[in-house]
Write a protein that holds these residues in place. Structure first.
Motif, PDB file in Angstrom:
ATOM      1  N   LYS A 270       0.847  -1.177   0.000  1.00 38.03           N
ATOM      2  CA  LYS A 270       0.000   0.000   0.000  1.00 38.03           C
ATOM      3  C   LYS A 270       0.886   1.231   0.000  1.00 38.03           C
ATOM      4  CE  LYS A 270      -4.058   2.054   2.196  1.00 38.03           C
ATOM      5  NZ  LYS A 270      -5.060   1.941   3.286  1.00 38.03           N
ATOM      6  N   GLY A 271       0.748   2.051  -1.028  1.00 45.36           N
ATOM      7  CA  GLY A 271       1.607   3.221  -1.153  1.00 45.36           C
ATOM      8  C   GLY A 271       2.960   2.847  -1.693  1.00 45.36           C
ATOM      9  N   GLY A 272       4.020   3.209  -0.940  1.00 44.98           N
ATOM     10  CA  GLY A 272       5.382   2.895  -1.353  1.00 44.98           C
ATOM     11  C   GLY A 272       5.981   3.955  -2.268  1.00 44.98           C
ATOM     12  N   SER A 288       0.061   6.718  -5.388  1.00 44.31           N
ATOM     13  CA  SER A 288      -0.940   7.029  -4.360  1.00 44.31           C
ATOM     14  C   SER A 288      -0.744   6.152  -3.135  1.00 44.31           C
ATOM     15  CB  SER A 288      -2.346   6.824  -4.922  1.00 44.31           C
ATOM     16  OG  SER A 288      -3.313   6.947  -3.897  1.00 44.31           O
ATOM     17  N   ALA A 289      -0.836   6.771  -1.952  1.00 46.32           N
ATOM     18  CA  ALA A 289      -0.670   6.031  -0.702  1.00 46.32           C
ATOM     19  C   ALA A 289      -1.902   5.213  -0.350  1.00 46.32           C
ATOM     20  CB  ALA A 289      -0.364   7.010   0.436  1.00 46.32           C
ATOM     21  N   SER A 290      -2.999   5.372  -1.084  1.00 48.53           N
ATOM     22  CA  SER A 290      -4.248   4.678  -0.755  1.00 48.53           C
ATOM     23  C   SER A 290      -4.478   3.430  -1.588  1.00 48.53           C
ATOM     24  CB  SER A 290      -5.433   5.633  -0.931  1.00 48.53           C
ATOM     25  OG  SER A 290      -5.519   6.066  -2.286  1.00 48.53           O
ATOM     26  N   THR A 291      -3.598   3.134  -2.546  1.00 45.90           N
ATOM     27  CA  THR A 291      -3.784   1.962  -3.400  1.00 45.90           C
ATOM     28  C   THR A 291      -2.677   0.945  -3.173  1.00 45.90           C
ATOM     29  OG1 THR A 291      -2.566   3.024  -5.212  1.00 45.90           O
ATOM     30  CG2 THR A 291      -4.956   3.291  -5.191  1.00 45.90           C
ATOM     31  N   ALA A 292      -2.966  -0.306  -3.495  1.00 38.17           N
ATOM     32  CA  ALA A 292      -1.978  -1.385  -3.385  1.00 38.17           C
ATOM     33  C   ALA A 292      -1.179  -1.439  -4.686  1.00 38.17           C
ATOM     34  CB  ALA A 292      -2.675  -2.718  -3.120  1.00 38.17           C
ATOM     35  N   ASN A 293       0.028  -0.913  -4.658  1.00 42.54           N
ATOM     36  CA  ASN A 293       0.849  -0.784  -5.857  1.00 42.54           C
ATOM     37  C   ASN A 293       1.909  -1.877  -5.914  1.00 42.54           C
ATOM     38  OD1 ASN A 293      -0.359   1.936  -6.482  1.00 42.54           O
ATOM     39  ND2 ASN A 293       0.678   2.440  -4.566  1.00 42.54           N
ATOM     40  N   ALA A 327       0.105  10.189  -9.798  1.00 39.44           N
ATOM     41  CA  ALA A 327       1.282   9.862  -8.992  1.00 39.44           C
ATOM     42  C   ALA A 327       2.143  11.116  -8.908  1.00 39.44           C
ATOM     43  CB  ALA A 327       2.061   8.690  -9.599  1.00 39.44           C
ATOM     44  N   THR A 328       3.133  11.087  -8.040  1.00 38.88           N
ATOM     45  CA  THR A 328       4.039  12.217  -7.872  1.00 38.88           C
ATOM     46  C   THR A 328       5.428  11.835  -8.360  1.00 38.88           C
ATOM     47  OG1 THR A 328       2.806  13.061  -5.974  1.00 38.88           O
ATOM     48  CG2 THR A 328       5.077  13.825  -6.230  1.00 38.88           C
ATOM     49  N   LEU A 339      11.805  16.097   1.072  1.00 36.92           N
ATOM     50  CA  LEU A 339      11.542  14.697   0.769  1.00 36.92           C
ATOM     51  C   LEU A 339      10.619  14.029   1.781  1.00 36.92           C
ATOM     52  CD1 LEU A 339      15.136  13.597  -0.294  1.00 36.92           C
ATOM     53  CD2 LEU A 339      13.204  14.073  -1.790  1.00 36.92           C
ATOM     54  N   LYS A 340      10.754  14.399   3.051  1.00 34.07           N
ATOM     55  CA  LYS A 340       9.994  13.676   4.079  1.00 34.07           C
ATOM     56  C   LYS A 340       8.496  13.917   3.970  1.00 34.07           C
ATOM     57  CE  LYS A 340      10.656  17.196   7.689  1.00 34.07           C
ATOM     58  NZ  LYS A 340      11.286  17.455   9.007  1.00 34.07           N
ATOM     59  N   HIS A 341       8.085  14.988   3.276  1.00 31.54           N
ATOM     60  CA  HIS A 341       6.660  15.258   3.112  1.00 31.54           C
ATOM     61  C   HIS A 341       6.054  14.478   1.937  1.00 31.54           C
ATOM     62  CE1 HIS A 341       6.814  18.365   6.137  1.00 31.54           C
ATOM     63  NE2 HIS A 341       7.767  19.008   5.496  1.00 31.54           N
ATOM     64  N   LEU A 342       6.896  13.898   1.083  1.00 32.21           N
ATOM     65  CA  LEU A 342       6.387  13.191  -0.086  1.00 32.21           C
ATOM     66  C   LEU A 342       6.045  11.743   0.216  1.00 32.21           C
ATOM     67  CD1 LEU A 342       8.772  14.535  -2.873  1.00 32.21           C
ATOM     68  CD2 LEU A 342       6.456  15.294  -2.314  1.00 32.21           C
ATOM     69  N   ALA A 343       6.905  11.072   1.001  1.00 34.75           N
ATOM     70  CA  ALA A 343       6.671   9.661   1.319  1.00 34.75           C
ATOM     71  C   ALA A 343       7.530   9.281   2.515  1.00 34.75           C
ATOM     72  CB  ALA A 343       7.000   8.767   0.125  1.00 34.75           C
ATOM     73  N   PRO A 344       7.027   8.413   3.393  1.00 38.40           N
ATOM     74  CA  PRO A 344       7.833   7.981   4.544  1.00 38.40           C
ATOM     75  C   PRO A 344       9.110   7.276   4.081  1.00 38.40           C
ATOM     76  CG  PRO A 344       5.519   7.362   4.828  1.00 38.40           C
ATOM     77  CD  PRO A 344       5.666   7.842   3.411  1.00 38.40           C
ATOM     78  N   GLY A 345      10.240   7.731   4.579  1.00 37.47           N
ATOM     79  CA  GLY A 345      11.516   7.095   4.259  1.00 37.47           C
ATOM     80  C   GLY A 345      12.250   7.696   3.093  1.00 37.47           C
TER      81      GLY A 345
END
Length: 563
Positions: A270-272, A288-293, A327-328, A339-345
């Motif tokens: 989910k997300g990633g 998207s963080a809400s879909t299983a990618n 997507a971003t 970077l930290k605001h776009l995706a965890p890690g």
């Protein structure tokens, strides 16, 4: 017990050398493409499309249709403009190829190629010298990127777009339509001051059948070296060039290009996010963080190119309706706050090594001081003073021990000469001297060991922080991330290290004394090709240590004379 201190100093030199070797091994240059082994289920040569969530058809990277219904017939509409689409913002110069709508060039106006040139650094490009592009599209049953005749040719209203002063957002709309009545808009949304770009696909289904497809985004890169790395002579540092990815459970993972065959990425999460990391810069896709990618990596059949990216689940657009999927995309410097605001890690692509927790504290201090003084060179000096102040009690304890050891050195020499033939008796007499003078010979070693992780962590901070790239200090030091071109700072570092050594008690063993005298020379050689910012830290640290140690030594010697 003098040998303990000498052993730690020699160990520090060995650790420094091993640090160089470890960096080269872990982050070395990209290996040449293998010539024999081929990745399992690799895509055919000449095709860039990823596999789909479903099992791929044999000898094809085109996924099977999610349902029994065959794909709709698609016929490209002749576009009004066929040239490359140029987009310019305050921080990005982007080139988009209408064939597929891929980003084939990204230049960064705020970061020049070299410290002396005005040419912007090119993060992405598609040239005979280097291929590094960002691809995206729609695949699946009705996806236009899965057509037998090739990828869609998009239509743009104009070939040149620019974000105007005061304008906060710029939308670049690329259009593709087929004969069945399906219209697809590929919309790039650029924002002022931002390196992240929203890439949205709007599917307008005017046909009589449901439209089915999946969004994919991927990075395609060849085996060329990192254009942003420092070239600093025979001991220059080669930072990490390779892929990275993250999931909610494991936010940061590395995947070196040489492991694309044996350890391919294939996870549904989910997300990633997926990325390609290089020195100072990163390029990433964040679905998207809400879909299983599905996150995947692979190598081209000719093993020239590496791909890493994502594919979303299939989505359906009923007849007569429209739907958007997005997507971003990020292409820019490795600035943690961005970077930290776009995706965890994703901010962990700024890799401070296994001492990252100390590195993060040091970088926060460095950034805070820079906000006050406005120059990274002075910020490094301020950081050095701060760290020295924090370790002042430990340093004082160490220097007092060294001063006391220096005071009793003549007596130690007498004991060695008197009992040199009897090692056991000599050790007993030395321990009796230490007890009589209230000296702990190991006390000077512990502070050195405690401070070593700080020195190593600072090394990673100064090497990895893009803020120091091309950052000037004074006079000839116009890039704190590069070596001192005239070797002035390394020579000063060697001189201060020698001066500090002269304040320490000298070993009674001639061999130990000889090794100790070689230490400033060894460290000077090591530092010749190190970033000038790191050498500046060592010079200031040594200078402060000399002042502190000289004051403590005089106080102890004066107290001994009065006694």
């Amino acid at each position: 017990m003098q040998w303990v201190r000498n052993l730690i100093l020699v160990g520090l030199a060995i650790v420094s050398y091993l640090l160089i070797l470890a960096w080269q091994k872990d982050y070395g240059a990209v290996p040449p493409a293998p010539t024999a082994a081929v990745a399992p289920a690799a895509v055919p040569a000449g095709s860039d499309l990823p596999g789909a969530p479903a099992a791929p058809v044999a000898n094809s990277d085109i996924p099977p249709a999610p349902s029994a219904a065959g794909p709709l017939p698609v016929t490209a509409v002749q576009p009004l403009s066929t040239g490359l689409v140029k987009v310019r913002t305050d921080v990005l110069d982007v080139t988009i190829d209408p064939q597929g709508g891929d980003i084939v060039n990204v230049a960064l106006p705020g970061y020049t190629r070299t410290v002396t040139s005005e040419e912007p650094f090119h993060l992405l490009e598609n040239s005979p010298q280097r291929v590094f592009v960002a691809q995206s599209g729609l695949i699946g049953a009705n996806g236009p990127d899965a057509r037998p005749e090739g990828r869609p040719l998009y239509q743009a209203q104009k070939n040149s777009w620019q974000l105007q002063p005061g304008q906060q957002e710029l939308k670049v709309d690329l259009k593709f339509a087929d004969a069945a009545g399906v219209e697809i808009h590929k919309i790039y949304t650029f924002s002022a001051g931002h390196y992240d770009v929203k890439v949205a696909y709007e599917v307008i289904n005017r046909s009589t059948q449901p439209w089915r497809g999946s969004l994919y985004g991927q990075l395609k890169r060849d085996n060329t070296e990192d254009p942003s790395k420092n070239h600093q002579g025979m001991m220059g540092m080669s930072t990490y060039l390779g892929a990275a990815w993250g999931t909610p459970d494991k936010t940061f993972n590395k995947l070196q290009f040489k492991n694309f065959v044996d350890e391919p990425l294939n996870q549904t999460v989910k997300g990633g996010w997926t990325a390609i990391v290089q020195h100072y810069f990163v390029t990433a896709w964040v679905p998207s963080a809400s879909t299983a990618n599905q996150l995947t990596s692979r190598q081209s059949a000719d093993q020239r190119f590496h791909f890493i990216g994502f594919t979303t689940p299939e989505f359906v657009v009923p007849a007569g309706q429209q739907q958007q999927v997005a997507a971003t995309f990020y292409a820019g410097p490795k600035v943690q706050d961005k970077l930290k605001h776009l995706a965890p890690g994703l901010e962990l692509t700024v890799d401070y090594g296994w001492l990252w927790f100390i590195g993060q504290i040091l970088f926060w201090l460095l950034k805070t001081i820079h906000a006050l003084v406005g120059n990274w060179g002075w910020a490094i000096i301020g950081l050095t003073v701060t760290v020295k102040a924090l370790f002042f009690p430990l340093s004082a304890k160490s220097y007092k021990s060294m001063a006391n050891m220096r005071r009793v050195t003549p007596e130690l020499q007498r004991i060695k000469e008197q009992f040199g033939a009897d090692r056991q008796k000599m050790s007993v007499e030395m321990m009796a001297l230490y007890k009589r003078e209230n000296i702990n010979p190991v006390a000077g070693c512990l502070p050195i060991l405690i401070q070593m992780p700080v020195f190593l962590a600072l090394y990673w901070v100064l090497m990895e922080s893009v803020e120091l790239r091309h950052a000037p200090w004074l006079l000839w030091i116009n890039d704190l991330a590069a070596m001192d071109p005239y070797f002035v700072l390394p020579l000063l570092m060697g001189a201060t290290m020698y001066g500090q050594q002269m304040l320490n008690p000298q070993p009674t063993d001639p061999m130990q004394a000889k090794v100790l005298r070689m230490m400033p020379i060894m460290f000077t050689v090591f530092m010749l090709w190190f970033p000038s910012g790191l050498v500046l830290y060592w010079v200031v640290n040594n200078t402060l240590s000399i002042i502190q140690q000289a004051i403590i030594t005089r106080q102890i010697e004066a107290a001994a004379k009065k006694a």
